[in-house]
Design an enzyme around this catalytic site. Structure first.
Site, mmCIF file in Angstrom:
data_model
loop_
_atom_site.group_PDB
_atom_site.id
_atom_site.type_symbol
_atom_site.label_atom_id
_atom_site.label_comp_id
_atom_site.label_asym_id
_atom_site.label_seq_id
_atom_site.Cartn_x
_atom_site.Cartn_y
_atom_site.Cartn_z
ATOM 1 N N SER A 198 0.827 -1.217 0.000
ATOM 2 C CA SER A 198 0.000 0.000 0.000
ATOM 3 C C SER A 198 0.859 1.263 0.000
ATOM 4 O O SER A 198 0.464 2.289 -0.566
ATOM 5 C CB SER A 198 -0.980 -0.001 1.176
ATOM 6 O OG SER A 198 -0.324 0.133 2.399
ATOM 7 N N ASN A 199 2.032 1.211 0.603
ATOM 8 C CA ASN A 199 2.924 2.378 0.534
ATOM 9 C C ASN A 199 3.462 2.583 -0.874
ATOM 10 O O ASN A 199 3.609 3.723 -1.326
ATOM 11 C CB ASN A 199 4.059 2.244 1.553
ATOM 12 C CG ASN A 199 3.628 2.669 2.947
ATOM 13 O OD1 ASN A 199 3.403 3.850 3.205
ATOM 14 N ND2 ASN A 199 3.472 1.701 3.842
ATOM 15 N N ARG A 216 12.825 -7.444 5.633
ATOM 16 C CA ARG A 216 14.128 -8.042 5.911
ATOM 17 C C ARG A 216 15.121 -6.959 6.293
ATOM 18 O O ARG A 216 15.035 -5.837 5.793
ATOM 19 C CB ARG A 216 14.669 -8.777 4.682
ATOM 20 C CG ARG A 216 13.902 -10.034 4.390
ATOM 21 C CD ARG A 216 14.471 -10.781 3.210
ATOM 22 N NE ARG A 216 13.694 -11.991 3.017
ATOM 23 C CZ ARG A 216 13.894 -13.123 3.680
ATOM 24 N NH1 ARG A 216 14.886 -13.228 4.554
ATOM 25 N NH2 ARG A 216 13.117 -14.162 3.468
ATOM 26 N N VAL A 217 16.054 -7.352 7.151
ATOM 27 C CA VAL A 217 17.123 -6.419 7.533
ATOM 28 C C VAL A 217 18.242 -6.557 6.507
ATOM 29 O O VAL A 217 18.671 -7.667 6.186
ATOM 30 C CB VAL A 217 17.633 -6.752 8.954
ATOM 31 C CG1 VAL A 217 18.797 -5.844 9.317
ATOM 32 C CG2 VAL A 217 16.500 -6.613 9.965
ATOM 33 N N LEU A 218 18.686 -5.425 5.989
ATOM 34 C CA LEU A 218 19.770 -5.425 5.006
ATOM 35 C C LEU A 218 21.092 -5.190 5.725
ATOM 36 O O LEU A 218 21.178 -4.337 6.611
ATOM 37 C CB LEU A 218 19.508 -4.349 3.956
ATOM 38 C CG LEU A 218 18.282 -4.643 3.084
ATOM 39 C CD1 LEU A 218 17.795 -3.383 2.382
ATOM 40 C CD2 LEU A 218 18.589 -5.746 2.079
ATOM 41 N N HIS A 259 8.572 3.295 8.845
ATOM 42 C CA HIS A 259 8.392 2.411 10.002
ATOM 43 C C HIS A 259 7.157 2.860 10.789
ATOM 44 O O HIS A 259 6.997 4.057 11.043
ATOM 45 C CB HIS A 259 9.631 2.449 10.894
ATOM 46 C CG HIS A 259 9.530 1.515 12.062
ATOM 47 N ND1 HIS A 259 9.726 0.160 11.925
ATOM 48 C CD2 HIS A 259 9.219 1.737 13.364
ATOM 49 C CE1 HIS A 259 9.541 -0.413 13.108
ATOM 50 N NE2 HIS A 259 9.231 0.511 13.996
ATOM 51 N N GLU A 275 23.310 1.166 9.400
ATOM 52 C CA GLU A 275 23.564 -0.242 9.746
ATOM 53 C C GLU A 275 22.903 -0.657 11.056
ATOM 54 O O GLU A 275 23.096 -1.769 11.527
ATOM 55 C CB GLU A 275 25.074 -0.492 9.754
ATOM 56 C CG GLU A 275 25.654 -0.299 8.359
ATOM 57 C CD GLU A 275 27.129 -0.579 8.248
ATOM 58 O OE1 GLU A 275 27.595 -1.522 8.922
ATOM 59 O OE2 GLU A 275 27.815 0.143 7.515
ATOM 60 N N ASP A 299 16.360 0.206 12.292
ATOM 61 C CA ASP A 299 15.427 1.337 12.370
ATOM 62 C C ASP A 299 16.041 2.522 13.114
ATOM 63 O O ASP A 299 15.338 3.262 13.807
ATOM 64 C CB ASP A 299 14.106 0.902 13.033
ATOM 65 C CG ASP A 299 13.375 -0.168 12.229
ATOM 66 O OD1 ASP A 299 13.445 -0.117 10.983
ATOM 67 O OD2 ASP A 299 12.758 -1.053 12.837
ATOM 68 N N GLU A 322 1.277 7.039 7.073
ATOM 69 C CA GLU A 322 2.420 6.544 6.284
ATOM 70 C C GLU A 322 2.245 6.947 4.823
ATOM 71 O O GLU A 322 3.178 7.422 4.164
ATOM 72 C CB GLU A 322 2.524 5.021 6.377
ATOM 73 C CG GLU A 322 2.835 4.492 7.764
ATOM 74 C CD GLU A 322 3.004 2.978 7.761
ATOM 75 O OE1 GLU A 322 3.554 2.422 6.790
ATOM 76 O OE2 GLU A 322 2.581 2.334 8.747
HETATM 77 C C1 GRF Z 1 3.755 -0.679 6.852
HETATM 78 O O1 GRF Z 1 3.067 -0.492 8.063
HETATM 79 C C2 GRF Z 1 5.199 -0.305 6.999
HETATM 80 O O2 GRF Z 1 5.402 0.778 7.852
HETATM 81 C C3 GRF Z 1 5.767 -1.547 7.608
HETATM 82 O O3 GRF Z 1 5.122 -2.608 6.944
HETATM 83 C C4 GRF Z 1 3.854 -2.148 6.485
HETATM 84 C C5 GRF Z 1 3.840 -2.377 5.002
HETATM 85 O O4 GRF Z 1 2.597 -2.094 4.440
HETATM 86 N N1 GRF Z 1 7.196 -1.581 7.494
HETATM 87 P P1 GRF Z 1 2.414 -2.039 2.866
HETATM 88 O O5 GRF Z 1 3.024 -3.321 2.290
HETATM 89 O O6 GRF Z 1 3.108 -0.820 2.346
HETATM 90 O O7 GRF Z 1 0.940 -2.000 2.649
#
Ligand code: GRF
Length: 193
Positions: free
Chosen positions: A17-18, A96-98, A114, A147, A150, A179
């Protein structure tokens, strides 16, 4: 003179969705950018449907299980992004953590969204953590990726109230709406000319 359009590489794992909010901002002229690449670590991520038919966007599925080592997995993602000459890497629900080598390869050019007011509640299930702590204000953060988990420089935040009868779902939905607002706004403000 034509404005240069910032080339984005968006990393996703799920519904996207983002990513949708970024695409909408571009389509509505609020963000002078191009989603040049989407990389998903799941072949069935809903995010992938959001870019189907968009010729400007190269789509890659890079699954962790296909690579023996984390470094090889990350190198493959980096090759996809570099091949599309992305200016900015956006982690938009990439679960995943990069590791250090990837972050250094794109130093100063990776951001993350986040769902908490960092530095509170980094890591997984941020909204659940907020409810368990009984905070009265929650929110979301756009930050540089370094590194640490968050932990990079904060670029933007938005706050929402936590209501007495909130569940993880209702709070997450309230945060998600913010977001979708601050992620495209921040990309436009910090990374476009
Ligand atoms: C969001 O809440 C984002 O902040 C978190 O995972 C969710 C992803 O949502 N890291 P979407 O896939 O963008 O809908």
């Amino acid at each position: 003179m034509a404005l240069l359009s910032t080339r984005l590489g968006v990393l996703v794992s799920g519904r996207g969705s983002n990513l949708g909010a970024i695409l909408q901002a571009i389509d509505e002229g609020r963000l002078c950018a191009t989603v040049a690449a989407v990389v998903s670590d799941h072949r069935d991520a809903g995010a992938l449907a959001r870019v189907s038919g968009r010729k400007e966007c190269a789509v890659f599925v890079v699954e962790r299980g296909a690579y023996p080592q984390q470094g090889e997995f990350e190198d493959k993602i980096a090759e996809c992004l570099e091949g599309e000459r992305v200016d900015l890497v956006v982690l938009a629900g990439f679960m995943r953590v990069l590791s250090g080598p990837f972050v250094r390869r794109f130093a100063g050019r990776i951001i993350n969204i986040h769902p908490s007011l960092l530095p509170s509640f980094p890591g997984l299930h941020a909204q659940r953590q907020a409810l368990l702590h009984g905070v009265k204000v929650a929110g979301c953060t756009v930050h540089m990726v370094d590194e640490t988990l968050d932990g990079g420089q904060i670029l933007a935040q938005a706050a929402v109230p936590v209501l007495p009868d909130d569940t993880e779902e209702t709070l997450s939905a309230r945060i998600l709406a913010e977001e979708h607002r601050i992620l495209p706004e921040t990309i436009a403000r910090v990374f476009t000319t």
